[in-house]
Write a protein that holds these residues in place. Structure first.
Motif: not given
Length: 70
Positions: A43-60
């Motif tokens: 269960x993602x709720x039990x594990x604390x699993x989340x996605x990080x969604x990033x809208x890049x302002x810059x890429x290097x």
């Protein structure tokens, strides 16, 4: 790759997670390491699993590899 920008945490979606893991490990879950199977199916709720969604302002792009002096 270094990315900077605005980010948010969003709920984990098992179908999307499975698609990403299948790209590296193949579709046969019986051949996967237990870690990946539990990560997807516990269960993602039990594990604390989340996605990080990033809208890049810059890429290097940089070579972040290490070299041995030996």
């Amino acid at each position: 790759m270094i990315a900077r920008g605005d980010a948010e945490l969003v709920p984990f979606a098992v179908p999307l997670g499975r698609r990403k893991v299948v790209r590296c490990l193949g579709a046969d879950e019986s051949r996967w390491d237990e870690h990946f199977v539990h990560y997807l199916h516990d269960s993602p709720g039990d594990r604390g699993t989340l996605w990080l969604r990033l809208v890049p302002g810059s890429l290097t792009a940089q070579d972040l590899s290490c070299s041995s002096t030996a």
